[in-house]
Enzyme design. Sequence first.
Site, PDB file in Angstrom:
ATOM      1  N   TYR A 130     -19.250 -11.475  56.497  1.00 10.66           N
ATOM      2  CA  TYR A 130     -20.091 -12.577  56.959  1.00 10.66           C
ATOM      3  C   TYR A 130     -20.207 -13.674  55.910  1.00 10.66           C
ATOM      4  O   TYR A 130     -19.817 -13.493  54.752  1.00 10.66           O
ATOM      5  CB  TYR A 130     -21.483 -12.057  57.344  1.00 10.66           C
ATOM      6  CG  TYR A 130     -22.388 -11.755  56.156  1.00 10.66           C
ATOM      7  CD1 TYR A 130     -22.172 -10.642  55.358  1.00 10.66           C
ATOM      8  CD2 TYR A 130     -23.437 -12.611  55.817  1.00 10.66           C
ATOM      9  CE1 TYR A 130     -22.990 -10.375  54.274  1.00 10.66           C
ATOM     10  CE2 TYR A 130     -24.263 -12.349  54.737  1.00 10.66           C
ATOM     11  CZ  TYR A 130     -24.034 -11.235  53.965  1.00 10.66           C
ATOM     12  OH  TYR A 130     -24.829 -10.979  52.882  1.00 10.66           O
ATOM     13  N   ARG A 154     -14.058 -17.962  50.771  1.00 15.51           N
ATOM     14  CA  ARG A 154     -14.564 -16.619  50.440  1.00 15.51           C
ATOM     15  C   ARG A 154     -14.449 -15.692  51.646  1.00 15.51           C
ATOM     16  O   ARG A 154     -14.131 -14.512  51.512  1.00 15.51           O
ATOM     17  CB  ARG A 154     -16.016 -16.706  49.942  1.00 15.51           C
ATOM     18  CG  ARG A 154     -16.527 -15.364  49.448  1.00 15.51           C
ATOM     19  CD  ARG A 154     -17.872 -15.478  48.746  1.00 15.51           C
ATOM     20  NE  ARG A 154     -18.918 -15.936  49.651  1.00 15.51           N
ATOM     21  CZ  ARG A 154     -20.145 -16.251  49.270  1.00 15.51           C
ATOM     22  NH1 ARG A 154     -20.478 -16.181  47.991  1.00 15.51           N
ATOM     23  NH2 ARG A 154     -21.046 -16.652  50.137  1.00 15.51           N
ATOM     24  N   ARG A 163     -15.105   4.586  69.407  1.00 18.45           N
ATOM     25  CA  ARG A 163     -15.463   4.930  68.028  1.00 18.45           C
ATOM     26  C   ARG A 163     -14.427   5.855  67.377  1.00 18.45           C
ATOM     27  O   ARG A 163     -14.169   6.951  67.871  1.00 18.45           O
ATOM     28  CB  ARG A 163     -16.844   5.601  68.018  1.00 18.45           C
ATOM     29  CG  ARG A 163     -17.404   5.774  66.624  1.00 18.45           C
ATOM     30  CD  ARG A 163     -18.802   6.370  66.638  1.00 18.45           C
ATOM     31  NE  ARG A 163     -19.326   6.470  65.278  1.00 18.45           N
ATOM     32  CZ  ARG A 163     -18.989   7.437  64.429  1.00 18.45           C
ATOM     33  NH1 ARG A 163     -18.185   8.393  64.807  1.00 18.45           N
ATOM     34  NH2 ARG A 163     -19.496   7.451  63.196  1.00 18.45           N
ATOM     35  N   LYS A 172     -17.954  -9.837  50.884  1.00 19.35           N
ATOM     36  CA  LYS A 172     -19.234 -10.133  51.541  1.00 19.35           C
ATOM     37  C   LYS A 172     -19.278  -9.382  52.875  1.00 19.35           C
ATOM     38  O   LYS A 172     -19.046  -9.945  53.944  1.00 19.35           O
ATOM     39  CB  LYS A 172     -19.409 -11.647  51.716  1.00 19.35           C
ATOM     40  CG  LYS A 172     -20.871 -12.028  51.927  1.00 19.35           C
ATOM     41  CD  LYS A 172     -21.085 -13.479  51.608  1.00 19.35           C
ATOM     42  CE  LYS A 172     -22.465 -13.976  51.999  1.00 19.35           C
ATOM     43  NZ  LYS A 172     -23.569 -13.324  51.307  1.00 19.35           N
ATOM     44  N   GLU A 207     -26.402  -8.444  39.423  1.00 17.58           N
ATOM     45  CA  GLU A 207     -26.911  -9.592  40.196  1.00 17.58           C
ATOM     46  C   GLU A 207     -28.197  -9.174  40.897  1.00 17.58           C
ATOM     47  O   GLU A 207     -28.775  -8.149  40.573  1.00 17.58           O
ATOM     48  CB  GLU A 207     -25.843 -10.068  41.196  1.00 17.58           C
ATOM     49  CG  GLU A 207     -25.395  -9.003  42.181  1.00 17.58           C
ATOM     50  CD  GLU A 207     -24.365  -9.482  43.196  1.00 17.58           C
ATOM     51  OE1 GLU A 207     -24.274 -10.685  43.455  1.00 17.58           O
ATOM     52  OE2 GLU A 207     -23.660  -8.619  43.751  1.00 17.58           O
ATOM     53  N   LEU A 248     -21.033 -10.421  43.907  1.00 17.75           N
ATOM     54  CA  LEU A 248     -20.503 -11.380  44.874  1.00 17.75           C
ATOM     55  C   LEU A 248     -20.291 -12.701  44.126  1.00 17.75           C
ATOM     56  O   LEU A 248     -21.203 -13.167  43.431  1.00 17.75           O
ATOM     57  CB  LEU A 248     -21.496 -11.599  46.021  1.00 17.75           C
ATOM     58  CG  LEU A 248     -20.920 -12.514  47.108  1.00 17.75           C
ATOM     59  CD1 LEU A 248     -20.003 -11.714  48.025  1.00 17.75           C
ATOM     60  CD2 LEU A 248     -22.012 -13.166  47.917  1.00 17.75           C
TER      61      LEU A 248
END
Length: 288
Positions: free
Chosen positions: A33, A52, A100, A147, A180, A204
């Site tokens: 995302y 990114r 699944r 991300k 971070e 990130l």
Amino acid sequence: MQNPAWIDGVVVELSSAKVSLEDRAYLFGDGIYEVVRFYDRYLFFLAAHLDRLENSARAIRLLLPYRKEEITTVANELINKSGFENGYLYLQVTRGSAMRDHLFPESTAPSMIMYVREMPPLAPLEQVKPFHLVALPDERWLNCHIKTVNLLPNLLARQRAFESGAAEAVLYRPGGIVTEGTRSNIFAVIEGVVRTHPATNLILPGISRQIVLDILVEQGLLFNEVAFTLEELQKATELWVTSTNMEVNPARSVDSLILPEPLPGPVCLKLMKEFRIRVAANRNRMEK
Ligand code: PDD
């Protein structure tokens, strides 16, 4: 339309948007995302966010289902439809919907969603409140540069921080190495030098982090992308977080460490001012 959403080419109102129960992001967290701010209807550093996104897609062996130009066009259309002046665009790509199975589905196309939400613009400098932070162990995996929507360790740490009265956590790895925050990058001024964790697999590579590094270069301020430890943090004279949501926000304390006045400190204040200048200059950028 109140909060327009886009699901693989179809625009709907966010509250009535539906995705499959078998979407792999829902079942496995198999998706990536981005969150992009827009100010005065102009997306802020969209191109960097899309680069990114492309890197995240490559890292999880996913092909982006749309070209960056297409995504940019849709994103701007959503903002125009919403009528919001300031807000954020949320953008997510998943490995699609399939029965699944831990193995990647063979004949399923990736799925992409986008939506916009309203959010106030940058607060005036004097209204920014310095945060209290707490140090917590970084329990995430070794691919934090991706991300991904797999955010459970971030959520658990953020919740723990919140319950102890802190706005964000200072995450650290064994040896006390500060990586971070749960949803932000962290900078400190230690012995007169700005320090932040290098852009490795342990953090990130924040877009706001890069903006701040660029400002530091431009302003000729001393910085070093060398990680600092919790022990070194005791000598910090300034500390701040950077993120799309929080922009540049100073800390007033970390656990029992109280940062010296004035708050924000001189380097952070400079960065906050310069960040605002870039937001204002964004109107002249080519992203729209
Ligand atoms: N989070 N580190 C982590 C773990 C993050 O989740 C984020 C952003 C950042 C800062 O990156 P950027 O400056 O590009 O926003 C650093 C987003 C905004 C979120 O999950 O809401």
